[in-house]
Enzyme design. Sequence first.
Site, PDB file in Angstrom:
ATOM      1  N   ARG A   1      -6.930  -2.244   0.410  1.00 50.14           N
ATOM      2  CA  ARG A   1      -6.358  -1.273  -0.523  1.00 50.14           C
ATOM      3  C   ARG A   1      -5.997  -1.955  -1.834  1.00 50.14           C
ATOM      4  NH1 ARG A   1      -0.737   1.481   0.956  1.00 50.14           N
ATOM      5  NH2 ARG A   1       0.069  -0.464   0.150  1.00 50.14           N
TER       6      ARG A   1
ATOM      7  N   CYS B   1      -3.656  -0.833  -5.383  1.00 46.75           N
ATOM      8  CA  CYS B   1      -2.713   0.159  -5.884  1.00 46.75           C
ATOM      9  C   CYS B   1      -2.373  -0.207  -7.321  1.00 46.75           C
ATOM     10  CB  CYS B   1      -1.455   0.166  -5.026  1.00 46.75           C
ATOM     11  SG  CYS B   1      -0.263   1.425  -5.513  1.00 46.75           S
TER      12      CYS B   1
END
Length: 124
Positions: free
Chosen positions: A102, A104
């Site tokens: 991930r 962000c």
Amino acid sequence: MKKIIAAAQAPQAVGPYSQAVEAGGTLYASGQLPIDASTGKMAEGIEAQTRQSLNNLGYILREAGYDFSNVVKTTVLLNDIKDFAAMNAVYAEYFTSEMPARMCYEVAALPMGALVEIDAVAVK
């Protein structure tokens, strides 16, 4: 060969792009805003918006024959990085084992004044 994926439960694309495209056993899902497709309205607050964005992503995954366990990568865009912990708590409800990679980011603004947008890549 590519296949265009469109889930009726997820909000329709707001521009010249697809909700998702499947190619070679990989699904590329566009960023999901926290819009409830049945009302056209956006949820209030980062927790509710994160949940709606992930629900929308789930509708698209299911339409294509995938689920959250198939997701290998996500990108989360936040209007305010101070919302990271609250977003992360909701995110952890959807990804419970073998977490995807991930990224962000805090961004200057998101479409329609959203607080969060989440995209994904999934593999069977």
